[in-house]
Enzyme design. Structure first.
Site: not given
Length: 381
Positions: A31, A120, A168
């Site tokens: 992350e 998210g 993503d």
């Protein structure tokens, strides 16, 4: 979802559509490493966006959203962003293809999805990928997946105004059933690793909160990481990003940077190491070890990178008391959103029934739960 979307399309446009899907994504570990040219470990999931599309032999794009029950149309020869509107994602991808030299013709489209918004799971990236894949397939452009990923990302940057990393869109397009992706955000090299969960499930627990400092804190973290890089470059000109640094090098510049910048850099370097170590653990099918890396990731995010919040810390700490939870951590930018948990299937109900009242009692908010599985990336339905 496929049937109602296709039915709506036939009712509106009186013809058969081409139907494609693109999944949302989770990130198992890694992350805030993406904008530091590091490693991430995302996966495509069984929540998805679905797009039904057909050519209409005009210069118009006519679109209908099943979820919003709203129509929108734009002229392919004259259009611009529509800030804050769902059509921006369609417009953005269309513009990127046109600018790359692809002759997008008029089309009719109906879309919908079951990716929870605000959790998210990258519903916008999934939508962009679905639109790009649909136009590519419909008009036979033969655009490689890697290029589609970049067009989708650029649509988010230019039209939606969000400076997202590549993770993503990459996960949505390149996902593989039963596997996670270790993506090198510098080189774009990637490798699949199996996540075998015969007796466990992936459970997302949504805090249903988003603290207001999320955006400003994100920009601040990027700046702090760059301060560390600049300090290291003085004696090590080959350093381009935190990806090039190890903990020993960081120690040599500790006196040149603030304690806060030191902590930010330490977390990123350790998180990159954790992603590489986690890959090896998956190859060994060592889920217990993998779960321990997830807990360590959260500890770093909370204490060193300081992007967690009381709600996220509470959920992670609660699971540490349950021996049927292998690992847990916050997922995403932070300051709210979801935790991601690997939980024994037989104990899912018990966890939900114990954590929900405890969370409600502490924060006055009811959390949401999403069980997800790892699925293939963008494709034809």
């Amino acid at each position: 979802m496929k049937k109602p979307i296709e039915t709506t399309f036939k009712e509106l446009f009186q013809k058969e559509p081409l139907t494609v899907y693109s999944p949302g994504r989770i990130n198992l570990i890694g992350e805030h490493t993406d904008y530091n040219e590091g490693f991430v470990m995302p996966a495509a999931i069984d929540k998805k966006m679905i797009v039904a599309i057909a050519a209409n032999r005009t210069r118009q794009a006519k679109v209908y959203s099943v979820d919003f029950e709203e129509e929108f149309a734009f002229n392919l020869d004259s259009f611009g962003p529509k800030k804050g509107h769902w059509a921006t994602y369609i417009i953005g991808v269309t513009a990127q293809l046109q600018q790359a030299g692809y002759a997008v013709q008029g089309f009719d489209m109906v879309f919908g999805g079951d990716i929870p918004v605000g959790a998210g799971l990258s519903s916008s990236a999934a939508f962009e990928a679905a639109v790009g894949f649909a136009l590519n397939t419909l008009f036979g452009f033969h655009i490689p997946n890697r290029s589609l990923i970049h067009y989708a990302q650029k649509a988010e940057h230019v039209f939606a105004g969000v400076q997202c990393g590549i993770m993503d869109q990459f996960a949505s397009v390149m996902g593989k059933k039963g596997h996670v992706i270790r993506l090198d955000c510098r080189s774009m090299d990637f490798q699949y690793f199996p996540l075998n969960l015969p007796n466990h499930s992936i459970l997302l627990i949504d805090t249903c909160v988003k603290h207001s400092l999320a955006d400003s804190a994100y920009n601040k973290r990027r700046q702090e990481c760059q301060e560390g890089v600049q300090a290291a470059k003085k004696n090590n000109p080959d350093i381009k990003s935190l990806r090039d640094m190890d903990l020993a090098l960081l120690d040599t510049i500790q006196s040149d940077i603030s304690p806060t910048v030191f902590n930010r850099c330490k977390y990123i370097i350790e998180e990159n190491n954790r992603v590489v170590a986690a890959s090896a653990l998956l190859d060994q099918n060592n889920l217990k070890g993998f779960g321990e890396k997830m807990y360590a990731s959260h500890e770093g995010l909370s204490k060193l990178y300081e992007v967690s919040c009381p709600e996220l810390d509470f959920l992670v700490d609660f699971t540490k008391e349950q021996d049927y939870v292998l690992g847990s951590r916050m997922m995403g930018g932070g300051f709210g959103g979801c935790t991601i948990n690997i939980v024994e299937k037989a104990k899912l109900k018990a966890l939900k029934e114990s954590i929900q009242p405890a969370f409600e009692s502490r924060f006055g908010v009811t959390p949401k739960f999403y069980e997800v599985s790892l699925e293939d990336g963008t494709g034809l339905l």
